[in-house]
Scaffold this motif. Structure first.
Motif, PDB file in Angstrom:
ATOM      1  N   ALA A   1      58.807 -35.081  48.916  1.00  0.00           N
ATOM      2  CA  ALA A   1      59.852 -35.221  49.929  1.00  0.00           C
ATOM      3  C   ALA A   1      60.531 -36.581  49.790  1.00  0.00           C
ATOM      4  N   GLY A   2      61.590 -36.766  50.571  1.00  0.00           N
ATOM      5  CA  GLY A   2      62.251 -38.062  50.622  1.00  0.00           C
ATOM      6  C   GLY A   2      63.489 -38.177  49.768  1.00  0.00           C
ATOM      7  N   PHE A   3      64.320 -39.162  50.097  1.00  0.00           N
ATOM      8  CA  PHE A   3      65.539 -39.488  49.352  1.00  0.00           C
ATOM      9  C   PHE A   3      66.518 -38.318  49.283  1.00  0.00           C
ATOM     10  N   GLY A   4      66.476 -37.418  50.282  1.00  0.00           N
ATOM     11  CA  GLY A   4      67.475 -36.361  50.342  1.00  0.00           C
ATOM     12  C   GLY A   4      66.957 -34.947  50.235  1.00  0.00           C
ATOM     13  N   THR A   5      65.659 -34.758  49.977  1.00  0.00           N
ATOM     14  CA  THR A   5      65.137 -33.387  49.992  1.00  0.00           C
ATOM     15  C   THR A   5      65.218 -32.856  51.434  1.00  0.00           C
ATOM     16  N   ASN A   6      65.411 -31.549  51.575  1.00  0.00           N
ATOM     17  CA  ASN A   6      65.479 -30.989  52.926  1.00  0.00           C
ATOM     18  C   ASN A   6      64.811 -29.625  53.044  1.00  0.00           C
ATOM     19  N   CYS A   7      64.085 -29.199  52.028  1.00  0.00           N
ATOM     20  CA  CYS A   7      63.409 -27.903  52.071  1.00  0.00           C
ATOM     21  C   CYS A   7      61.902 -28.040  51.930  1.00  0.00           C
ATOM     22  N   GLU A   8      61.383 -29.262  52.164  1.00  0.00           N
ATOM     23  CA  GLU A   8      59.954 -29.472  51.941  1.00  0.00           C
ATOM     24  C   GLU A   8      59.075 -28.685  52.913  1.00  0.00           C
ATOM     25  N   ARG A   9      59.522 -28.527  54.162  1.00  0.00           N
ATOM     26  CA  ARG A   9      58.683 -27.826  55.140  1.00  0.00           C
ATOM     27  C   ARG A   9      58.601 -26.327  54.826  1.00  0.00           C
ATOM     28  N   GLU A  10      59.714 -25.718  54.453  1.00  0.00           N
ATOM     29  CA  GLU A  10      59.694 -24.305  54.086  1.00  0.00           C
ATOM     30  C   GLU A  10      58.846 -24.084  52.834  1.00  0.00           C
ATOM     31  N   THR A  11      58.944 -25.018  51.872  1.00  0.00           N
ATOM     32  CA  THR A  11      58.169 -24.902  50.642  1.00  0.00           C
ATOM     33  C   THR A  11      56.676 -25.035  50.924  1.00  0.00           C
ATOM     34  N   ALA A  12      56.327 -25.988  51.778  1.00  0.00           N
ATOM     35  CA  ALA A  12      54.922 -26.163  52.156  1.00  0.00           C
ATOM     36  C   ALA A  12      54.420 -24.927  52.891  1.00  0.00           C
ATOM     37  N   TYR A  13      55.245 -24.375  53.764  1.00  0.00           N
ATOM     38  CA  TYR A  13      54.852 -23.160  54.493  1.00  0.00           C
ATOM     39  C   TYR A  13      54.554 -22.022  53.521  1.00  0.00           C
ATOM     40  N   ALA A  14      55.419 -21.845  52.520  1.00  0.00           N
ATOM     41  CA  ALA A  14      55.225 -20.770  51.548  1.00  0.00           C
ATOM     42  C   ALA A  14      53.900 -20.927  50.818  1.00  0.00           C
ATOM     43  N   CYS A  15      53.548 -22.154  50.455  1.00  0.00           N
ATOM     44  CA  CYS A  15      52.280 -22.403  49.760  1.00  0.00           C
ATOM     45  C   CYS A  15      51.091 -22.083  50.660  1.00  0.00           C
ATOM     46  N   ARG A  16      51.177 -22.471  51.914  1.00  0.00           N
ATOM     47  CA  ARG A  16      50.082 -22.183  52.856  1.00  0.00           C
ATOM     48  C   ARG A  16      49.976 -20.683  53.120  1.00  0.00           C
ATOM     49  N   ALA A  17      51.118 -20.015  53.193  1.00  0.00           N
ATOM     50  CA  ALA A  17      51.134 -18.588  53.533  1.00  0.00           C
ATOM     51  C   ALA A  17      50.428 -17.736  52.487  1.00  0.00           C
TER      52      ALA A  17
ATOM     53  N   LEU B   1      64.177 -22.988  39.082  1.00  0.00           N
ATOM     54  CA  LEU B   1      65.145 -21.942  39.394  1.00  0.00           C
ATOM     55  C   LEU B   1      66.120 -22.454  40.450  1.00  0.00           C
ATOM     56  N   MET B   2      67.357 -21.968  40.389  1.00  0.00           N
ATOM     57  CA  MET B   2      68.348 -22.369  41.381  1.00  0.00           C
ATOM     58  C   MET B   2      68.206 -21.619  42.705  1.00  0.00           C
ATOM     59  N   PRO B   3      67.882 -20.318  42.723  1.00  0.00           N
ATOM     60  CA  PRO B   3      67.675 -19.634  44.011  1.00  0.00           C
ATOM     61  C   PRO B   3      66.469 -20.192  44.764  1.00  0.00           C
ATOM     62  N   HIS B   4      66.412 -19.896  46.050  1.00  0.00           N
ATOM     63  CA  HIS B   4      65.383 -20.445  46.943  1.00  0.00           C
ATOM     64  C   HIS B   4      64.342 -19.395  47.339  1.00  0.00           C
ATOM     65  N   PRO B   5      63.213 -19.290  46.634  1.00  0.00           N
ATOM     66  CA  PRO B   5      62.190 -18.317  47.041  1.00  0.00           C
ATOM     67  C   PRO B   5      61.541 -18.657  48.371  1.00  0.00           C
ATOM     68  N   GLU B   6      61.448 -19.947  48.702  1.00  0.00           N
ATOM     69  CA  GLU B   6      60.821 -20.343  49.970  1.00  0.00           C
ATOM     70  C   GLU B   6      61.664 -19.912  51.170  1.00  0.00           C
ATOM     71  N   ALA B   7      62.937 -19.601  50.927  1.00  0.00           N
ATOM     72  CA  ALA B   7      63.836 -19.197  52.008  1.00  0.00           C
ATOM     73  C   ALA B   7      63.780 -17.694  52.276  1.00  0.00           C
ATOM     74  N   PHE B   8      62.966 -16.972  51.515  1.00  0.00           N
ATOM     75  CA  PHE B   8      62.719 -15.557  51.808  1.00  0.00           C
ATOM     76  C   PHE B   8      61.209 -15.365  51.908  1.00  0.00           C
ATOM     77  N   ASN B   9      60.650 -15.874  52.993  1.00  0.00           N
ATOM     78  CA  ASN B   9      59.207 -15.806  53.208  1.00  0.00           C
ATOM     79  C   ASN B   9      58.825 -14.745  54.247  1.00  0.00           C
ATOM     80  N   HIS B  10      59.828 -14.163  54.908  1.00  0.00           N
ATOM     81  CA  HIS B  10      59.582 -13.151  55.952  1.00  0.00           C
ATOM     82  C   HIS B  10      60.782 -12.217  55.989  1.00  0.00           C
TER      83      HIS B  10
END
Length: 274
Positions: A10-26, A231-240
């Motif tokens: 995270a940091g210096f401009g990242t903004n998807c770290e929480r969704e990515t962490a959620y996907a890993c935990r899920a 990859l350019m698409p966001h897999p963490e953004a389709f978790n549900h």
């Protein structure tokens, strides 16, 4: 079975770290830590305490000098303050010991700017490909169909045939240094994902199905080991299912298809002492 320990940068401009962490935990990762890049540089945290590194999406350093260019410069030249060790050496050691790296959108841009991908001949500092401005000349925010290359060594996409994921980027056009690089990517099946026509299932250059004009419709790329994937698409953004744009109109599985990539990574690591 091995423990799966994930570092989400995270940091210096990242903004998807929480969704990515959620996907890993899920999908059952044993430990998932969101770590600021400054913690690595200061020596408070180390990559060798983990076996899965996620580089999430966002706008590193405001995309100054080009998407992730400044961040790549930081990685190459920063030294860990407590040891004097080059941060890049720590990253290369992480790869050598068998760790996984997943770069999503801005994270993918960082991987190619660092030279981690395509990783020909085990060399992870050669910059042979890049991601540049979309042909449309604007930021693209839409869902796309993706064809999965069944011959790819990528461990993240095992057992998958196609995906439907969102993109949101202004610099997502995949380009190579020259035709020889592109041909080698194809020969070694490192082009893992391609933007596809939903009717035919085949790669396409047609806008907006291919939202950025990427060469050979490439949307995702792995190294020859299959352990490094961007990859350019966001897999963490389709978790549900409720992430899907048609969730109120279609009968969908509860779990979003994007989690499949994370589950493959976790299952791979469980079988290895990394």
């Amino acid at each position: 079975m091995a423990q799966v320990k994930v570092l989400v940068l995270a940091g210096f401009g990242t903004n998807c770290e929480r969704e990515t962490a959620y996907a890993c935990r899920a999908v059952g990762a044993d430990r998932v830590d969101i770590v600021h890049q400054a913690e690595l540089i200061h020596g408070d945290r180390r990559l060798d305490d983990f076996n899965f590194l996620c580089l999430p999406g966002g706008f590193l350093d405001g995309d100054n000098l080009g998407a992730a260019q400044a961040a790549a410069h930081r990685f190459r030249h920063a030294r860990v303050k407590t040891t004097g060790e080059p941060l890049m050496e720590q990253l290369l050691a992480f790869i050598k010991k068998g760790g996984l790296i997943l770069g999503i959108c801005n994270g993918f841009q960082l991987m190619v700017k660092l030279g981690l991908l395509p990783g020909f001949d085990g060399l992870y500092t050669q910059r042979l490909v890049s991601l540049t401005y979309n042909d449309s000349g604007r930021f693209e925010d839409r869902w796309v169909w993706l064809k999965v290359n069944p011959q790819s060594p990528c461990i993240f996409t095992r057992g998958l045939e196609r995906l439907y994921l969102p993109v949101r980027h202004g610099e997502g056009k995949f380009v190579t240094l020259d035709e020889k690089v592109l041909e080698r990517l194809k020969e070694e099946n490192l082009h893992t994902l391609q933007y596809a026509d939903p009717q035919t299932g085949e790669p396409t250059q047609t806008y907006p199905l291919n939202p950025n004009g990427s060469m050979a419709a490439i949307a995702g790329l792995c190294d020859p080991t299959g352990r490094l994937f961007g990859l350019m698409p966001h897999p963490e953004a389709f978790n549900h299912r409720t992430n899907h744009p048609a969730w109120t109109r279609e009968s969908l599985p509860e779990e979003g298809l994007g989690l499949s990539l994370f589950r493959n990574a976790v299952e791979y690591l469980r079988q290895r002492d990394v």
